[in-house]
Scaffold this motif. Structure first.
Motif, PDB file in Angstrom:
ATOM      1  N   MET A  54       0.852  -1.181   0.000  1.00 18.89           N
ATOM      2  CA  MET A  54       0.000   0.000   0.000  1.00 18.89           C
ATOM      3  C   MET A  54       0.894   1.240   0.000  1.00 18.89           C
ATOM      4  N   GLU A  55       0.439   2.214  -0.742  1.00 18.29           N
ATOM      5  CA  GLU A  55       1.137   3.497  -0.739  1.00 18.29           C
ATOM      6  C   GLU A  55       0.440   4.444   0.235  1.00 18.29           C
ATOM      7  N   SER A  85       5.135  -5.464  10.613  1.00 23.44           N
ATOM      8  CA  SER A  85       5.440  -5.824  11.985  1.00 23.44           C
ATOM      9  C   SER A  85       6.946  -5.796  12.215  1.00 23.44           C
ATOM     10  N   PRO A  86       7.531  -4.676  12.547  1.00 19.46           N
ATOM     11  CA  PRO A  86       6.906  -3.358  12.710  1.00 19.46           C
ATOM     12  C   PRO A  86       6.662  -2.706  11.350  1.00 19.46           C
ATOM     13  N   PHE A  87       5.869  -1.636  11.367  1.00 17.31           N
ATOM     14  CA  PHE A  87       5.604  -0.920  10.129  1.00 17.31           C
ATOM     15  C   PHE A  87       6.880  -0.239   9.653  1.00 17.31           C
ATOM     16  N   THR A  88       7.234  -0.501   8.400  1.00 23.92           N
ATOM     17  CA  THR A  88       8.340   0.191   7.754  1.00 23.92           C
ATOM     18  C   THR A  88       7.899   0.535   6.344  1.00 23.92           C
ATOM     19  N   ALA A  89       8.571   1.508   5.759  1.00 21.38           N
ATOM     20  CA  ALA A  89       8.207   1.958   4.409  1.00 21.38           C
ATOM     21  C   ALA A  89       9.434   2.477   3.694  1.00 21.38           C
ATOM     22  N   ASN A  90       9.325   2.543   2.384  1.00 18.64           N
ATOM     23  CA  ASN A  90      10.327   3.200   1.541  1.00 18.64           C
ATOM     24  C   ASN A  90       9.792   4.567   1.156  1.00 18.64           C
ATOM     25  N   TYR A  91      10.640   5.574   1.298  1.00 17.07           N
ATOM     26  CA  TYR A  91      10.292   6.923   0.863  1.00 17.07           C
ATOM     27  C   TYR A  91      10.587   7.019  -0.623  1.00 17.07           C
ATOM     28  N   SER A  92       9.580   7.375  -1.418  1.00 14.50           N
ATOM     29  CA  SER A  92       9.821   7.443  -2.861  1.00 14.50           C
ATOM     30  C   SER A  92       9.799   8.862  -3.396  1.00 14.50           C
ATOM     31  N   GLY A  93       9.725   9.860  -2.516  1.00 13.66           N
ATOM     32  CA  GLY A  93       9.828  11.247  -2.948  1.00 13.66           C
ATOM     33  C   GLY A  93       8.542  12.011  -2.795  1.00 13.66           C
ATOM     34  N   LYS A  94       8.625  13.273  -3.198  1.00 10.46           N
ATOM     35  CA  LYS A  94       7.457  14.147  -3.151  1.00 10.46           C
ATOM     36  C   LYS A  94       6.759  14.126  -4.505  1.00 10.46           C
ATOM     37  N   ILE A  95       5.466  14.311  -4.457  1.00 13.38           N
ATOM     38  CA  ILE A  95       4.648  14.299  -5.679  1.00 13.38           C
ATOM     39  C   ILE A  95       4.527  15.716  -6.191  1.00 13.38           C
ATOM     40  N   LEU A  97       5.094   7.234   0.327  1.00  8.13           N
ATOM     41  CA  LEU A  97       5.762   6.150   1.045  1.00  8.13           C
ATOM     42  C   LEU A  97       5.092   4.831   0.642  1.00  8.13           C
ATOM     43  N   TYR A  98       5.896   3.807   0.450  1.00  6.46           N
ATOM     44  CA  TYR A  98       5.351   2.473   0.173  1.00  6.46           C
ATOM     45  C   TYR A  98       5.649   1.566   1.352  1.00  6.46           C
ATOM     46  N   LEU A  99       4.588   1.016   1.973  1.00  2.00           N
ATOM     47  CA  LEU A  99       4.784   0.117   3.099  1.00  2.00           C
ATOM     48  C   LEU A  99       5.523  -1.128   2.628  1.00  2.00           C
ATOM     49  N   THR A 100       6.514  -1.526   3.404  1.00  5.59           N
ATOM     50  CA  THR A 100       7.294  -2.710   3.078  1.00  5.59           C
ATOM     51  C   THR A 100       7.132  -3.810   4.115  1.00  5.59           C
ATOM     52  N   SER A 101       6.696  -3.440   5.313  1.00  6.18           N
ATOM     53  CA  SER A 101       6.523  -4.410   6.385  1.00  6.18           C
ATOM     54  C   SER A 101       5.450  -3.897   7.345  1.00  6.18           C
TER      55      SER A 101
END
Length: 151
Positions: free
Chosen positions: A1-2, A141-151, A135-139
């Motif tokens: 999810m983004e 437990s715990p919640f982690t995400a990749n930052y993909s930039g500003k729109i 941000l794209y959720l990658t996990s």
């Protein structure tokens, strides 16, 4: 999810007799938010969209600009977006039942949005008024995400 974190646009100054939560967007703030609608629309594509907003008037008004322009469902208000309570944010994410291609738009404030980006991604990102960060959720437990930039 983004997850797309969106900081409200320019708001009126705090006035005597009003609380911070009661501050409205300025006319220029509304116009500035309307100007970013085409970029956001292109980014969203045809994915399912869910909207959360802070209960503060300026965040709700920012959400309304997007909702009306893109014909989206109303946003759900969450006090933890205003207060910045990350644990409550995570708990609400756990309760979501959405597809992997869904996009969650969150309308909020500083320093909460920058803090959440840091907690999820480790990145230090300053959110200016009207900024939208992807941000794209990658996990979970715990919640982690990749930052993909500003729109």
């Amino acid at each position: 999810m983004e997850i797309i974190l969106i900081r409200h646009e320019k708001a009126e100054a705090l006035q005597e007799g009003k609380t911070d939560r009661e501050r409205h967007l300025t006319d220029s703030g509304v116009l500035a938010m309307q100007a970013v609608v085409p970029a956001l629309k292109a980014h969203l594509g045809t994915a399912p969209v869910l909207l959360w907003t802070s209960p503060a008037v300026r965040a709700r008004e920012t959400a309304t600009v997007i909702i009306e322009a893109l014909d989206l469902e109303p946003a759900t208000e969450h006090d933890f977006i205003y207060t910045g309570e990350f644990a409550k944010f995570e708990a609400a994410l756990v309760d979501l039942d959405v597809s992997d291609d869904a996009k969650l738009l969150i309308f909020g404030h500083e320093p909460t949005l920058s803090d959440w980006i840091h907690k999820l991604t480790g990145e230090h990102v300053k959110m200016k008024k009207g900024d939208m960060a992807s941000l794209y959720l990658t996990s979970e437990s715990p919640f982690t995400a990749n930052y993909s930039g500003k729109i």
